[in-house]
Design a protein around this motif. Structure first.
Motif: not given
Lengths: 112, 114
Positions: A49, B31, A36, A99-100, A34, A51, B50, B97-103, B45, B57-59, B48, B35, A46, A93, A31-32
């Motif tokens: 990003v 979001y 850092y 999930k990251s 990142h 994609t 949404m 947390l889509d294709s343009t956002d970082t954390q 992770q 659950k993460g990992d 998380y 971690y 960051a 992602l 999906y993407a």
């Protein structure tokens, strides 16, 4: 590749050297990606990003490329400076929203 | 100032004593995520969220609980801490947390369980 893998684990270069490192990630359900930058005693910040397959991003002397078909990204630093010393993390992602998955990072040390 | 805050920053506790690490963000992000970071390893992770009342659950979720009753807060709860939960914990948030956002990451909480 089931996990996100980064190589090398650590790197020591002289000031002025150019360097690069790799992030490998699962290409299925991508999906993407990142990138850092994580300095000691601070929080990750960051950088990029990414994609689309073939994406190239640049910020000053740092750039990154992305190959989603083969599942890797390269981070390049041109003319490394001591202030570039940090751990560089990549995070993949998947289409499983939320999930990251991070790699273990590449720790760069630039000697003056 | 846009930020993610965590409290406490440092905590030493004993096995079995319930604790909560708070996380708050003032950016109206949907979001949020927790971690843990251990020596030689990257960020793993834990859980998380949404959106409000939506958590997953993460990992590495075992031994942790979370809740998301308000958009700005995402506390991490350790009901019965054990020494293997000694770690550095980061909270992070992102608009979607889509294709343009970082954390955006909080400052970290260093937890020691004796």
């Amino acid at each position: 590749i089931l996990n996100v893998e980064q190589s090398p684990q650590s790197l020591h270069v002289q000031e002025g050297d150019s360097t690069n490192f790799t992030c490998s990630f699962p290409s299925s359900n991508f999906y993407a990606l990142h990138w850092y930058r994580w300095e000691t005693a601070k929080s990750p910040e960051a950088l990029f990003v990414m994609t689309l397959n073939g994406d190239e991003k640049k910020k000053g002397r740092i750039s990154a490329t992305l190959n989603t078909k083969e599942g890797y990204s390269y981070l390049y630093i041109k003319g490394s400076q001591p202030e570039d010393s940090a751990t560089y993390l990549c995070a993949s992602l998947s289409t499983n929203a939320g999930k990251s998955t991070f790699g273990d990072g590449t720790t760069l040390t630039v000697k003056p | 100032e846009a930020q993610v805050t965590q409290n406490p920053r440092y905590l030493i506790t004993v096995t079995g004593k319930k604790l909560t690490v708070t996380c708050s963000q003032n950016m109206n992000h949907e979001y949020m995520s927790w971690y843990r970071q251990d020596p030689g390893l990257g960020l793993r992770q834990i859980y998380y969220s949404m959106n409000v009342e939506v958590t997953d659950k993460g990992d590495v979720p075992e031994g942790y609980k979370v809740s998301r009753k308000e958009k700005r807060n995402f506390p991490l709860i350790l009901e019965s801490p054990s020494p293997n939960q000694t770690s550095l914990y980061f909270c992070a948030s992102s608009l979607y947390l889509d294709s343009t956002d970082t954390q955006y990451f909080g400052p970290g909480t260093r937890l020691t369980v004796l």
